[in-house]
Design a protein around this motif. Sequence first.
Motif, PDB file in Angstrom:
ATOM      1  N   GLU A 115      27.715  32.999  43.380  1.00 28.71           N
ATOM      2  CA  GLU A 115      28.958  33.259  44.122  1.00 28.71           C
ATOM      3  C   GLU A 115      29.468  34.673  43.837  1.00 28.71           C
ATOM      4  O   GLU A 115      29.889  35.378  44.748  1.00 28.71           O
ATOM      5  CB  GLU A 115      30.024  32.222  43.751  1.00 28.71           C
ATOM      6  CG  GLU A 115      31.334  32.405  44.490  1.00 28.71           C
ATOM      7  CD  GLU A 115      31.194  32.375  46.011  1.00 28.71           C
ATOM      8  OE1 GLU A 115      31.923  33.127  46.689  1.00 28.71           O
ATOM      9  OE2 GLU A 115      30.346  31.622  46.529  1.00 28.71           O
ATOM     10  N   GLU A 116      29.440  35.088  42.578  1.00 28.85           N
ATOM     11  CA  GLU A 116      29.870  36.455  42.231  1.00 28.85           C
ATOM     12  C   GLU A 116      28.971  37.484  42.900  1.00 28.85           C
ATOM     13  O   GLU A 116      29.452  38.507  43.400  1.00 28.85           O
ATOM     14  CB  GLU A 116      29.824  36.670  40.718  1.00 28.85           C
ATOM     15  CG  GLU A 116      30.930  36.001  39.949  1.00 28.85           C
ATOM     16  CD  GLU A 116      30.770  36.222  38.456  1.00 28.85           C
ATOM     17  OE1 GLU A 116      31.752  36.675  37.823  1.00 28.85           O
ATOM     18  OE2 GLU A 116      29.678  35.961  37.923  1.00 28.85           O
ATOM     19  N   ALA A 117      27.676  37.242  42.911  1.00 29.82           N
ATOM     20  CA  ALA A 117      26.746  38.172  43.543  1.00 29.82           C
ATOM     21  C   ALA A 117      27.001  38.262  45.039  1.00 29.82           C
ATOM     22  O   ALA A 117      26.976  39.340  45.623  1.00 29.82           O
ATOM     23  CB  ALA A 117      25.309  37.733  43.279  1.00 29.82           C
ATOM     24  N   HIS A 139      27.075  40.269  30.778  1.00 31.11           N
ATOM     25  CA  HIS A 139      27.542  39.475  31.915  1.00 31.11           C
ATOM     26  C   HIS A 139      26.380  39.151  32.841  1.00 31.11           C
ATOM     27  O   HIS A 139      25.566  40.011  33.144  1.00 31.11           O
ATOM     28  CB  HIS A 139      28.607  40.251  32.702  1.00 31.11           C
ATOM     29  CG  HIS A 139      29.145  39.485  33.867  1.00 31.11           C
ATOM     30  ND1 HIS A 139      30.043  38.471  33.711  1.00 31.11           N
ATOM     31  CD2 HIS A 139      28.885  39.570  35.188  1.00 31.11           C
ATOM     32  CE1 HIS A 139      30.328  37.972  34.908  1.00 31.11           C
ATOM     33  NE2 HIS A 139      29.640  38.616  35.817  1.00 31.11           N
ATOM     34  N   GLU A 156      29.843  37.716  46.598  1.00 25.36           N
ATOM     35  CA  GLU A 156      31.109  38.437  46.786  1.00 25.36           C
ATOM     36  C   GLU A 156      30.917  39.943  46.586  1.00 25.36           C
ATOM     37  O   GLU A 156      31.439  40.752  47.359  1.00 25.36           O
ATOM     38  CB  GLU A 156      32.158  37.905  45.803  1.00 25.36           C
ATOM     39  CG  GLU A 156      33.508  38.575  45.890  1.00 25.36           C
ATOM     40  CD  GLU A 156      34.272  38.237  47.163  1.00 25.36           C
ATOM     41  OE1 GLU A 156      35.313  38.887  47.401  1.00 25.36           O
ATOM     42  OE2 GLU A 156      33.848  37.350  47.919  1.00 25.36           O
ATOM     43  N   ALA A 157      30.161  40.327  45.565  1.00 25.54           N
ATOM     44  CA  ALA A 157      29.906  41.748  45.315  1.00 25.54           C
ATOM     45  C   ALA A 157      29.139  42.366  46.480  1.00 25.54           C
ATOM     46  O   ALA A 157      29.433  43.490  46.906  1.00 25.54           O
ATOM     47  CB  ALA A 157      29.127  41.929  44.015  1.00 25.54           C
ATOM     48  N   PHE A 190      25.765  37.518  36.625  1.00 23.65           N
ATOM     49  CA  PHE A 190      26.440  37.110  37.846  1.00 23.65           C
ATOM     50  C   PHE A 190      26.019  35.713  38.255  1.00 23.65           C
ATOM     51  O   PHE A 190      24.832  35.383  38.236  1.00 23.65           O
ATOM     52  CB  PHE A 190      26.086  38.065  38.999  1.00 23.65           C
ATOM     53  CG  PHE A 190      26.825  39.369  38.953  1.00 23.65           C
ATOM     54  CD1 PHE A 190      28.103  39.479  39.446  1.00 23.65           C
ATOM     55  CD2 PHE A 190      26.217  40.491  38.422  1.00 23.65           C
ATOM     56  CE1 PHE A 190      28.776  40.684  39.421  1.00 23.65           C
ATOM     57  CE2 PHE A 190      26.869  41.704  38.382  1.00 23.65           C
ATOM     58  CZ  PHE A 190      28.162  41.791  38.889  1.00 23.65           C
ATOM     59  N   SER A 191      26.996  34.897  38.653  1.00 22.79           N
ATOM     60  CA  SER A 191      26.667  33.633  39.313  1.00 22.79           C
ATOM     61  C   SER A 191      26.300  33.978  40.754  1.00 22.79           C
ATOM     62  O   SER A 191      26.550  35.088  41.226  1.00 22.79           O
ATOM     63  CB  SER A 191      27.872  32.696  39.287  1.00 22.79           C
ATOM     64  OG  SER A 191      28.911  33.200  40.119  1.00 22.79           O
TER      65      SER A 191
END
Length: 68
Positions: free
Chosen positions: A49-51, A44, A53-54, A46-47
Amino acid sequence: MSNQANQSNQSNTSNRGFASMDEDKQREIASQGGKASHEKGTGHEFSSEEAREAGRKGGQNSHGGQQK
């Protein structure tokens, strides 16, 4: 079982498994697994945006969810 034999048994179990390994050895093994999963195409990434959010969730958790 005698107390001495029981203590000997307990000390042996703490020297087994991934968690008891040297941190550098753990890192090396984990890195190999990560590389293998990416080569296989199942790793996986991370995009942005995902990073984001995390990071937001991690910040909330580390500060007890308090906002200033």
